[in-house]
Write an enzyme that holds these catalytic residues in place. Structure first.
Site, PDB file in Angstrom:
ATOM      1  N   ASN A   6      -3.515   6.807 -13.072  1.00 25.04           N
ATOM      2  CA  ASN A   6      -3.328   5.516 -12.396  1.00 25.04           C
ATOM      3  C   ASN A   6      -4.479   5.329 -11.393  1.00 25.04           C
ATOM      4  O   ASN A   6      -4.638   6.145 -10.480  1.00 25.04           O
ATOM      5  CB  ASN A   6      -1.962   5.519 -11.695  1.00 25.04           C
ATOM      6  N   ASP A   8      -5.056   2.693  -9.371  1.00 22.88           N
ATOM      7  CA  ASP A   8      -4.814   1.657  -8.342  1.00 22.88           C
ATOM      8  C   ASP A   8      -5.528   1.970  -7.024  1.00 22.88           C
ATOM      9  O   ASP A   8      -6.042   1.079  -6.356  1.00 22.88           O
ATOM     10  CB  ASP A   8      -3.320   1.558  -8.018  1.00 22.88           C
ATOM     11  N   HIS A   9      -5.510   3.259  -6.647  1.00 23.50           N
ATOM     12  CA  HIS A   9      -5.999   3.567  -5.300  1.00 23.50           C
ATOM     13  C   HIS A   9      -7.524   3.655  -5.212  1.00 23.50           C
ATOM     14  O   HIS A   9      -8.069   3.719  -4.115  1.00 23.50           O
ATOM     15  CB  HIS A   9      -5.292   4.800  -4.741  1.00 23.50           C
ATOM     16  N   ARG A  17     -12.888  -2.368   2.345  1.00 27.12           N
ATOM     17  CA  ARG A  17     -14.117  -2.900   2.924  1.00 27.12           C
ATOM     18  C   ARG A  17     -14.582  -4.195   2.258  1.00 27.12           C
ATOM     19  O   ARG A  17     -15.621  -4.723   2.614  1.00 27.12           O
ATOM     20  CB  ARG A  17     -15.237  -1.852   2.807  1.00 27.12           C
ATOM     21  N   ARG A  44       0.055  -5.952  -8.900  1.00 26.72           N
ATOM     22  CA  ARG A  44       1.201  -6.373  -8.088  1.00 26.72           C
ATOM     23  C   ARG A  44       1.114  -7.870  -7.801  1.00 26.72           C
ATOM     24  O   ARG A  44       0.037  -8.450  -7.786  1.00 26.72           O
ATOM     25  CB  ARG A  44       1.220  -5.595  -6.767  1.00 26.72           C
ATOM     26  N   ARG A  48      -2.480  -6.387  -4.002  1.00 28.21           N
ATOM     27  CA  ARG A  48      -2.997  -5.579  -2.876  1.00 28.21           C
ATOM     28  C   ARG A  48      -4.035  -4.551  -3.309  1.00 28.21           C
ATOM     29  O   ARG A  48      -4.839  -4.124  -2.503  1.00 28.21           O
ATOM     30  CB  ARG A  48      -1.847  -4.880  -2.151  1.00 28.21           C
ATOM     31  N   HIS A  49      -4.008  -4.123  -4.557  1.00 32.32           N
ATOM     32  CA  HIS A  49      -5.074  -3.205  -4.996  1.00 32.32           C
ATOM     33  C   HIS A  49      -5.790  -3.774  -6.229  1.00 32.32           C
ATOM     34  O   HIS A  49      -6.868  -4.326  -6.099  1.00 32.32           O
ATOM     35  CB  HIS A  49      -4.624  -1.748  -5.141  1.00 32.32           C
ATOM     36  N   THR A  99       4.944   1.701  -1.962  1.00 33.48           N
ATOM     37  CA  THR A  99       4.761   2.044  -3.374  1.00 33.48           C
ATOM     38  C   THR A  99       6.092   1.788  -4.069  1.00 33.48           C
ATOM     39  O   THR A  99       7.098   1.524  -3.404  1.00 33.48           O
ATOM     40  CB  THR A  99       4.323   3.514  -3.535  1.00 33.48           C
ATOM     41  N   THR A 100       6.118   1.852  -5.397  1.00 33.69           N
ATOM     42  CA  THR A 100       7.369   1.639  -6.133  1.00 33.69           C
ATOM     43  C   THR A 100       8.402   2.645  -5.637  1.00 33.69           C
ATOM     44  O   THR A 100       8.146   3.841  -5.628  1.00 33.69           O
ATOM     45  CB  THR A 100       7.119   1.821  -7.645  1.00 33.69           C
ATOM     46  N   GLU A 151       9.991   5.621 -18.508  1.00 33.60           N
ATOM     47  CA  GLU A 151       9.243   6.506 -17.622  1.00 33.60           C
ATOM     48  C   GLU A 151      10.226   6.978 -16.561  1.00 33.60           C
ATOM     49  O   GLU A 151      10.774   6.174 -15.804  1.00 33.60           O
ATOM     50  CB  GLU A 151       8.056   5.780 -16.968  1.00 33.60           C
ATOM     51  N   GLY A 192       4.605  10.587  -7.592  1.00 34.14           N
ATOM     52  CA  GLY A 192       4.582  11.714  -6.655  1.00 34.14           C
ATOM     53  C   GLY A 192       4.176  13.035  -7.279  1.00 34.14           C
ATOM     54  O   GLY A 192       4.270  14.078  -6.628  1.00 34.14           O
ATOM     55  N   GLY A 214      -1.297   9.106 -10.003  1.00 31.39           N
ATOM     56  CA  GLY A 214      -2.260   8.293  -9.277  1.00 31.39           C
ATOM     57  C   GLY A 214      -2.652   8.868  -7.936  1.00 31.39           C
ATOM     58  O   GLY A 214      -3.708   9.492  -7.791  1.00 31.39           O
ATOM     59  N   HIS A 215      -1.803   8.681  -6.948  1.00 35.55           N
ATOM     60  CA  HIS A 215      -2.203   8.896  -5.549  1.00 35.55           C
ATOM     61  C   HIS A 215      -2.734  10.298  -5.295  1.00 35.55           C
ATOM     62  O   HIS A 215      -3.804  10.463  -4.686  1.00 35.55           O
ATOM     63  CB  HIS A 215      -1.012   8.584  -4.635  1.00 35.55           C
TER      64      HIS A 215
END
Ligand code: PXP
Length: 239
Positions: A6, A8-9, A17, A44, A48-49, A99-100, A151, A192, A214-215
């Site tokens: 993922n 997204d981040h 920036r 989303r 936002r990302h 987050t979700t 999922e 997570g 992802g994160h």
């Protein structure tokens, strides 16, 4: 078992920036070059990302599985129809959440998904996955809808405060995976997951098809580089 990253981040960092870098598409290419089986993004409602233009650029660049994670709004279904990814993962979306926060409440969404969402997506050759907590009732309802995949939400496992709670969550996830697999539904997992908790998860939960990470992976990449980090996660999966 396949790793979907993922990205997204990468967009979160870019947007901090307002510059054009780092570019999520470049990140997606590196992930695939280093063995990821595909890429996930969540467009989303508040953008936002990931932004709309990222979605179309990812569609052009990604060669493996492209998983469009989204809330089941008419707006998103229209964009989905234009993008034609391989997979659509439907998630609940709260405006104020970081987050979700959990899986879909299948009882609450069932009628709407049956009458509006599934018929609209089923016009296209796009697999549907439902993001679910490991509850048998939710999985039964997902089966009644004819979903291709679920999922499993691994957030409660990832955040478990001690070994007893962690073990209880793994048991719930394993039972949920058995039930879904018995219905012929593909089983994915995510939320997570990191280099510490991934291996115990895949050892405990049968029938896993894909994990979506992802994160933690993007965070690890700051220190180790994205390509090496993807390889590290794949080593864990293959161990
Ligand atoms: N799967 C779903 C459905 C998600 O919403 C998210 C978070 O966007 C993930 C997987 C990945 O979670 P994480 O960023 O914690 O790895």
């Amino acid at each position: 078992m396949r790793l979907l990253v993922n990205i997204d981040h990468v967009a979160t960092l870019r947007n901090a920036r307002g510059e054009g870098y780092p570019n999520p598409v470049d990140a997606a290419k590196i992930c695939e070059q280093h063995g990821a089986s595909g890429i996930v993004f969540h467009l989303r409602g508040d953008r936002r990302h990931i932004k709309d233009e990222d979605v179309f650029a990812l569609k052009d660049a990604v060669t493996g599985t492209l998983d469009f994670e989204m809330a089941a709004t008419d707006e998103m279904i229209q964009i989905l129809a234009k993008v034609q990814p391989h997979l659509c993962t439907l998630v609940p979306e709260g405006r104020l959440e970081l987050t979700t926060e959990g899986g879909l409440n299948m009882k609450a969404v069932f009628e709407d998904f049956k009458s509006r969402v599934f018929p609209a997506i089923r016009k296209h050759p796009i697999e549907i996955s439902l993001f679910l907590d490991p509850n048998p009732e939710d999985i039964e309802l997902a089966h009644q809808l004819g979903t291709d995949a679920i999922e499993l939400h691994t957030g409660n496992y990832a955040n478990a405060a001690d070994d007893t709670l962690r073990k209880a969550e793994l048991d719930r996830l394993a039972k949920a995976a058995e039930l879904a697999h018995g219905f012929g539904i593909k089983v994915n997992g995510g939320h997570g997951l990191n280099q510490q908790n991934l291996k115990p998860f895949i050892d405990a939960v049968p029938h896993l098809n894909e994990v979506s990470i992802g994160h933690a992976l993007i965070s690890d990449a700051i220190f180790d580089g994205l390509g090496k980090t993807v390889e590290n996660y794949i080593k864990i999966i293959e161990r």
